[in-house]
Design a protein around this motif. Structure first.
Motif, mmCIF file in Angstrom:
data_model
loop_
_atom_site.group_PDB
_atom_site.id
_atom_site.type_symbol
_atom_site.label_atom_id
_atom_site.label_comp_id
_atom_site.label_asym_id
_atom_site.label_seq_id
_atom_site.Cartn_x
_atom_site.Cartn_y
_atom_site.Cartn_z
ATOM 1 N N UNK A 21 -71.116 -9.260 18.756
ATOM 2 C CA UNK A 21 -72.446 -9.867 18.858
ATOM 3 C C UNK A 21 -72.415 -11.205 19.583
ATOM 4 N N UNK A 22 -71.360 -12.013 19.400
ATOM 5 C CA UNK A 22 -71.313 -13.303 20.100
ATOM 6 C C UNK A 22 -71.164 -13.102 21.601
ATOM 7 N N UNK A 23 -70.281 -12.181 21.997
ATOM 8 C CA UNK A 23 -70.119 -11.879 23.428
ATOM 9 C C UNK A 23 -71.437 -11.399 24.021
ATOM 10 N N UNK A 24 -72.131 -10.533 23.281
ATOM 11 C CA UNK A 24 -73.431 -10.029 23.735
ATOM 12 C C UNK A 24 -74.433 -11.176 23.856
ATOM 13 N N UNK A 25 -74.497 -12.027 22.847
ATOM 14 C CA UNK A 25 -75.502 -13.087 22.842
ATOM 15 C C UNK A 25 -75.287 -14.094 23.959
ATOM 16 N N UNK A 26 -74.059 -14.379 24.279
ATOM 17 C CA UNK A 26 -73.782 -15.298 25.391
ATOM 18 C C UNK A 26 -74.419 -14.757 26.674
ATOM 19 N N UNK A 27 -74.287 -13.465 26.900
ATOM 20 C CA UNK A 27 -74.864 -12.853 28.099
ATOM 21 C C UNK A 27 -76.393 -12.840 28.029
ATOM 22 N N UNK A 28 -76.934 -12.522 26.851
ATOM 23 C CA UNK A 28 -78.389 -12.443 26.694
ATOM 24 C C UNK A 28 -79.019 -13.826 26.860
ATOM 25 N N UNK A 29 -78.401 -14.833 26.260
ATOM 26 C CA UNK A 29 -78.927 -16.202 26.388
ATOM 27 C C UNK A 29 -78.930 -16.628 27.849
ATOM 28 N N UNK A 30 -77.845 -16.366 28.551
ATOM 29 C CA UNK A 30 -77.779 -16.731 29.971
ATOM 30 C C UNK A 30 -78.866 -16.017 30.773
ATOM 31 N N UNK A 31 -79.118 -14.748 30.444
ATOM 32 C CA UNK A 31 -80.166 -13.996 31.138
ATOM 33 C C UNK A 31 -81.542 -14.596 30.869
ATOM 34 N N UNK A 32 -81.818 -14.933 29.620
ATOM 35 C CA UNK A 32 -83.120 -15.511 29.283
ATOM 36 C C UNK A 32 -83.318 -16.874 29.937
ATOM 37 N N UNK A 33 -82.289 -17.694 29.934
ATOM 38 C CA UNK A 33 -82.383 -19.012 30.566
ATOM 39 C C UNK A 33 -82.602 -18.872 32.069
ATOM 40 N N UNK A 34 -81.955 -17.881 32.686
ATOM 41 C CA UNK A 34 -82.143 -17.664 34.121
ATOM 42 C C UNK A 34 -83.575 -17.268 34.448
ATOM 43 N N UNK A 35 -84.318 -16.753 33.452
ATOM 44 C CA UNK A 35 -85.725 -16.388 33.642
ATOM 45 C C UNK A 35 -86.659 -17.562 33.367
ATOM 46 N N UNK A 36 -86.094 -18.712 33.031
ATOM 47 C CA UNK A 36 -86.905 -19.903 32.820
ATOM 48 C C UNK A 36 -87.291 -20.172 31.386
ATOM 49 N N UNK A 37 -86.737 -19.432 30.432
ATOM 50 C CA UNK A 37 -87.093 -19.654 29.036
ATOM 51 C C UNK A 37 -86.274 -20.789 28.436
ATOM 52 N N UNK A 38 -86.905 -21.518 27.529
ATOM 53 C CA UNK A 38 -86.252 -22.571 26.761
ATOM 54 C C UNK A 38 -85.731 -21.931 25.474
ATOM 55 N N UNK A 39 -84.408 -21.813 25.374
ATOM 56 C CA UNK A 39 -83.792 -21.081 24.265
ATOM 57 C C UNK A 39 -83.040 -22.029 23.338
ATOM 58 N N UNK A 40 -83.278 -21.892 22.046
ATOM 59 C CA UNK A 40 -82.468 -22.560 21.030
ATOM 60 C C UNK A 40 -81.637 -21.523 20.304
ATOM 61 N N UNK A 41 -80.528 -21.937 19.720
ATOM 62 C CA UNK A 41 -79.677 -20.990 18.999
ATOM 63 C C UNK A 41 -79.219 -21.568 17.667
ATOM 64 N N UNK A 42 -78.987 -20.660 16.719
ATOM 65 C CA UNK A 42 -78.454 -21.019 15.402
ATOM 66 C C UNK A 42 -77.298 -20.082 15.110
ATOM 67 N N UNK A 43 -76.188 -20.631 14.676
ATOM 68 C CA UNK A 43 -75.033 -19.829 14.271
ATOM 69 C C UNK A 43 -74.798 -20.046 12.783
ATOM 70 N N UNK A 44 -74.866 -18.950 12.002
ATOM 71 C CA UNK A 44 -74.585 -19.053 10.573
ATOM 72 C C UNK A 44 -73.079 -18.940 10.363
ATOM 73 N N UNK A 45 -72.479 -20.015 9.877
ATOM 74 C CA UNK A 45 -71.029 -20.072 9.676
ATOM 75 C C UNK A 45 -70.719 -19.733 8.231
#
Length: 393
Positions: A21-45
């Motif tokens: 899921x982390x590998x997937x999310x890194x790619x998804x976040x980069x894709x969303x940011x490339x579309x101009x979205x302002x993305x925040x993230x939370x990691x539950x440790x």
């Protein structure tokens, strides 16, 4: 112009350790940011002890000495380390992160957020999760809205249950889904300034109020909620003063598209002119129009998948301080006009309508009064005096 913080929508990606899921999310976040979205993230440790600083660093030494709240600031980055007495809920964490188009949470399966389950065949722990999902449609009690998997049987079961299913490499498809379903839609605020103002004796938009045109006051009050601001008017040549206003977003003047004026026709003009999916309609004579209320209405509409959120009080609906979804409301309003309807509420039965009741209004705008409008010079003068004596709202 004041700063208004907007609540961030959020979605959670969950899965077992090594599910990818982390590998997937890194790619998804980069894709969303490339579309101009302002993305925040939370990691539950999952571990109680973790650190973002190193022994020997100044900030670490501050905490070691007893500081319970340490902020580390550089010209381009800031971090905060706070010692907690109890773990905050996911809702509390997301609430502390306003103004993002979307917050992506990794973990927090039982948070109540929409959940996207990641299941990967090569991960041994995912095999039991897949069996549970195939049997009951959930994993550890959480029913996902979508799954990301390389297991055909899991994808087929998800689709059969009305969920969405994506491959592990379908980053663009996942991003499309997140934008369509969860990301905060942009909002156009449309100020209706096309009325005839017969009782006022002159245009309400240009009548003086506390030393400036009334319309200028309304613009300054609602602009903090807007990604775009339009003014529907039949007198654009008299509103040049808007060019000198720094509203923090573009302002467009839109001429009424109907020769015959009316509440419903004015709304249809605004819906058609708006560039964004959501449209807030505000009347230009609502002297206490509220940007926080508009933001709350838009948030409820988006979270509840409504077509319109309209306040209601003992006098009935308040359609001119409400938020609408253009895709549904424009055709519904046009169809009502074609049937000879004229009232603002005449298309409400044809859309998914949400009502904002008195208690919810009080929470959003404790000071109240946001539906007060002025129709005559005497009413205008009375409200001016009340502001001078008691202060503005």
């Amino acid at each position: 112009m004041f700063t208004l913080h907007k609540p961030s929508p959020a979605v959670s990606f969950v899965g077992r350790h090594n599910s990818g899921k982390t590998t997937l999310l890194v790619k998804v976040i980069a894709e969303l940011v490339s579309r101009g979205l302002n993305i925040g993230t939370v990691k539950h440790h999952g571990h109680c002890e973790f650190d973002i600083d190193y022994p020997g660093k100044d900030s670490f030494r501050h905490r070691e000495a007893g500081s319970c709240d340490t902020v580390i600031v550089s010209p381009i980055r800031m971090a905060r380390v706070t010692e907690l007495r109890e773990e905050p809920t996911c809702d509390q964490v997301v609430a502390s992160m306003p103004d993002h188009d979307l917050v992506i949470v990794e973990g927090y399966r039982q948070s109540g957020l929409p959940v996207i389950e990641v299941i990967r065949r090569a991960n041994e722990r995912d095999l039991a999760a897949a069996e549970e999902f195939l049997a009951v449609g959930s994993v550890r009690g959480a029913v996902p809205c979508a799954v990301v998997t390389d297991m055909d049987e899991v994808a087929a079961a998800a689709l059969a249950r009305g969920m969405r299913a994506f491959g592990l490499e379908d980053v663009a498809g996942i991003a499309d889904y997140l934008v369509e379903r969860f990301a905060r839609p942009a909002l156009t605020v449309a100020i209706q300034a096309g009325g005839e103002s017969r009782r006022m004796g002159q245009s309400k938009a240009t009548v003086g109020f506390s030393g400036r045109p009334l319309l200028e006051r309304i613009v300054s009050r609602v602009a903090p909620a807007a990604d775009e601001l339009i003014v529907t008017t039949n007198e654009p040549e008299r509103l040049g003063f808007l060019d000198d206003i720094d509203a923090g977003c573009p302002i467009r003047l839109v001429t009424d598209r109907y020769e015959e004026r009316g509440a419903l026709r004015g709304m249809a003009t605004a819906f058609e002119a708006a560039s964004n999916p959501l449209v807030a309609i505000v009347a230009c004579d609502m002297v206490f129009a509220s940007a926080p209320l508009i933001v709350e209405e838009a948030h409820i509409l988006h979270e509840g998948r409504y077509d319109a959120i309209v306040p209601a009080n003992k006098f009935g609906y308040e359609p001119f301080h409400a938020v609408y979804r253009k895709e549904a409301c424009l055709p519904a309003a046009q169809a009502a006009i074609d049937r000879g309807m004229v009232r603002a509420r005449d298309f409400f039965d044809d859309v998914k309508l949400g009502i904002l009741h008195r208690d919810e209004l009080r929470r959003a705008v404790p000071e109240g009064g946001c539906f007060i409008n002025v129709n005559t010079p005497d009413e205008l003068a009375r409200i001016e005096r009340s502001i001078e004596e008691d202060g503005d709202r």
